[in-house]
Design a protein around this motif. Structure first.
Motif, PDB file in Angstrom:
ATOM      1  N   SER A   1      20.558  69.139  45.871  1.00 31.15           N
ATOM      2  CA  SER A   1      20.315  70.623  46.138  1.00 31.15           C
ATOM      3  C   SER A   1      19.096  70.566  44.583  1.00 31.15           C
TER       4      SER A   1
ATOM      5  N   GLY B   1      15.660  70.773  50.159  1.00 31.79           N
ATOM      6  CA  GLY B   1      16.705  69.898  49.449  1.00 31.79           C
ATOM      7  C   GLY B   1      16.462  68.187  49.939  1.00 31.79           C
TER       8      GLY B   1
ATOM      9  N   ARG C   1      18.363  77.218  54.539  1.00 37.39           N
ATOM     10  CA  ARG C   1      18.947  76.332  54.094  1.00 37.39           C
ATOM     11  C   ARG C   1      17.695  75.274  52.610  1.00 37.39           C
TER      12      ARG C   1
ATOM     13  N   ARG D   1      18.233  74.024  48.989  1.00 36.43           N
ATOM     14  CA  ARG D   1      19.604  73.333  49.379  1.00 36.43           C
ATOM     15  C   ARG D   1      19.986  72.181  49.793  1.00 36.43           C
TER      16      ARG D   1
END
Length: 550
Positions: free
Chosen positions: A215, A220, A269, A274
């Motif tokens: 993260s 990511g 995401r 993330r």
């Protein structure tokens, strides 16, 4: 005075509970349109990192119980020089997970051996030909069988001593690439493989092309990066940086991915930077490359059990070739007709998994159509029921329970139901088939509806999930069949509409016909339907056989 037979002691039934939702997500897409150079680079990276992973696993097994943070740091430093710090972290983490899994499997193997030895000792202590009971098996059928089982007892005891010694010393036995595939090399004809085909599969399974997410980093993951438009790039290890076709030692693949399943969730995401873990895998039999993305989900509190029961639910009984499902309302009454969703558990693991997913999808679609809020299923676990010593010569039965993927089924059902907005209520599987057939199979069987034992078990599972007893009605008061001592515990609530409604009486002519034939002369009512007809003809109220509950 004759001795009264002892009643069978029933085990305690655990309370139903709502299963926790999935803790992780994994999606996959195929890498199409790879060039020859792309495949060469992926093979080179996989082989190089696979050698490092094998070396690290060997060192971890050598450390055994002496493992510590210092030994882990030393292993990671040794790997970093030949790869990178992030590749080294992914390799060491995968090594720890594999070692821990081997330890859990080792403990399960010891428990299985202990259960088998206990059963053998008991049966060998019984006289030859002695009959057993439902709770304890009897002796063996012949002296020859007794002799062979005594030899098997010594074999299992030796295996148990060796397994216990390995566990105490922290020794595990791991095969990178899979023990089954390794054993196929010794019998290629039975595996229907040539030596070249086996070698190709073996090398592909031992490659390492997996990177953990981080993260706060771009999209990511810094090692295997996938952009929102589907571009895939790999950070090359230090010895292979000369193959890079982009800045900072990266190689960009010609293929682009587009996750059709949960694609929007994945895109959200990576837009927020993330962590997303990626794994590149080569399917040797098909000659295809795949990319798998996975990430963890925060633990979400499940809905309360009362909320899951509010709209009724569907009781599902799992069998060897189908799901037997029945819808129940919030009062525990079966609604409509039974449904069966068939699947085939033969063939490869991929085929079995696809069959299970297809059947679960059909169950979920039906649940959404009828508007229920939950699905009830038995909390099955056959890990302690597969022993050869427990079931003896029941080879087909052992194969049956071994082929039912209860663990994968529960994981699949929970994950897919969470996406559909449905709760999963797990119930104790004790006596559901027996009591369901006893109380529900015959009453619901009609010329137009053929009830099976499995359909009745689905009703029993649903009623247990709703908090109702499985049986249709409780015993009457102890002195007679009137309501002198109050209402029975299982019947409609006083606020239920139509509870005191007028029953349609039978005609006096029909009542006189029964009186002439003498059917009312019985000393005791043997069926609920006869009691209802006689009571209605006398203009008195009697509870119906199928009752509404709270």
């Amino acid at each position: 005075m004759t001795e009264q037979p002892k009643k069978k002691q029933l085990r305690t039934i655990d309370a139903p509970f709502v299963a926790l939702g999935p803790s992780g997500v994994a999606i996959r897409d195929r890498l199409k349109g790879l060039t020859a150079q792309d495949e060469t680079v992926l093979r080179g990276v996989g082989e190089h990192l696979g050698v490092l992973a094998s070396r690290d696993l060997k060192q971890r097994c050598t450390d055994g119980l002496e493992h510590s943070t210092d030994t882990w740091a030393a292993r990671k430093r040794a790997l970093t020089a030949d790869s990178s710090s992030r590749w080294a972290g992914s390799i060491t983490k995968a090594t720890h997970d594999q070692w821990a899994l081997s330890r859990r499997c080792q403990l399960a193997h010891i428990q299985n051996l202990e259960a088998g030895i206990s059963t053998l000792k008991h049966r060998l202590s019984q006289p030859v030909g002695g009959k057993g009971s439902k709770r304890a098996p009897g002796g063996y059928r012949s002296k020859g069988e007794w002799f062979h089982k005594s030899r098997r007892l010594h074999t299992l005891e030796h295996r148990l001593d060796a397994a216990r010694a390995d566990r105490e010393n922290g020794v595990v036995h791991v095969v990178r690439g899979g023990r089954q595939l390794h054993n196929h090399r010794h019998n290629l004809q039975a595996a229907q493989l040539t030596e070249a085909e086996w070698r190709q599969r073996w090398e592909a399974e031992r490659w390492f092309l997996a990177a953990d997410g981080e993260s706060g980093k771009r999209f990511g993951n810094e090692t295997i990066r996938v952009t929102p438009d589907g571009e895939v790039s790999v950070k090359l290890p230090a010895p292979l940086t000369h193959l890079a076709n982009a800045k900072h030692g990266r190689y960009v693949l010609a293929s682009r991915v587009a996750f059709a399943h949960r694609g929007q969730e994945w895109r959200d995401r990576i837009d927020d930077n993330r962590a997303v873990a990626y794994r590149i895998h080569y399917d040797a039999p098909r000659g295809r490359w795949y990319l798998t993305a996975s990430w963890q989900r925060p633990v979400v509190r499940t809905v309360p059990l009362e909320t899951a029961r509010a709209k009724g639910l569907i009781g599902v009984d799992m069998n060897a070739d189908h799901f037997a499902a029945y819808r129940l309302d919030a009062h525990g009454n079966p609604v409509g007709e039974p449904h069966r969703f068939f699947y085939d558990l033969s063939g490869t693991a991929g085929h079995r998994d696809a069959q299970i997913r297809h059947a679960i999808t059909q169950v979920l679609h039906w649940a959404k159509r009828v508007g229920v809020g939950a699905i009830a299923i038995e909390d099955l676990d056959f890990t302690a029921e597969k022993t050869r010593e427990k079931h003896g010569r029941k080879k087909r039965f052992r194969q049956l329970i071994s082929g039912m993927p209860t663990g994968k089924l529960k994981a699949r059902l929970v994950s897919m139901a969470a996406e559909a907005g449905l709760a999963i209520v797990a119930v104790d599987p004790a006596y559901t088939s027996v009591w369901g057939a006893q109380h529900w199979q015959k009453p619901l069987d009609t010329p137009h509806r053929k009830m099976s034992r499995h359909d009745a078990a689905g009703i029993a599972i649903g009623r247990r999930a709703l908090g109702h007893p499985v049986r249709r009605r409780t015993a009457p008061p102890r002195d007679d069949q009137s309501d002198r001592r109050g209402h029975r515990t299982v019947q409609a609530h006083r606020g239920t509409p139509g509870r005191e409604g007028t029953r349609h009486p039978v005609t006096d002519r029909a009542h006189d016909a029964r009186a002439r034939t003498g059917r009312h002369q019985g000393t005791r009512a043997t069926s609920a339907s006869k009691t209802v007809r006689d009571a209605r003809s006398a203009r008195t109220w009697v509870q119906d056989s199928l009752l509404l509950t709270d």
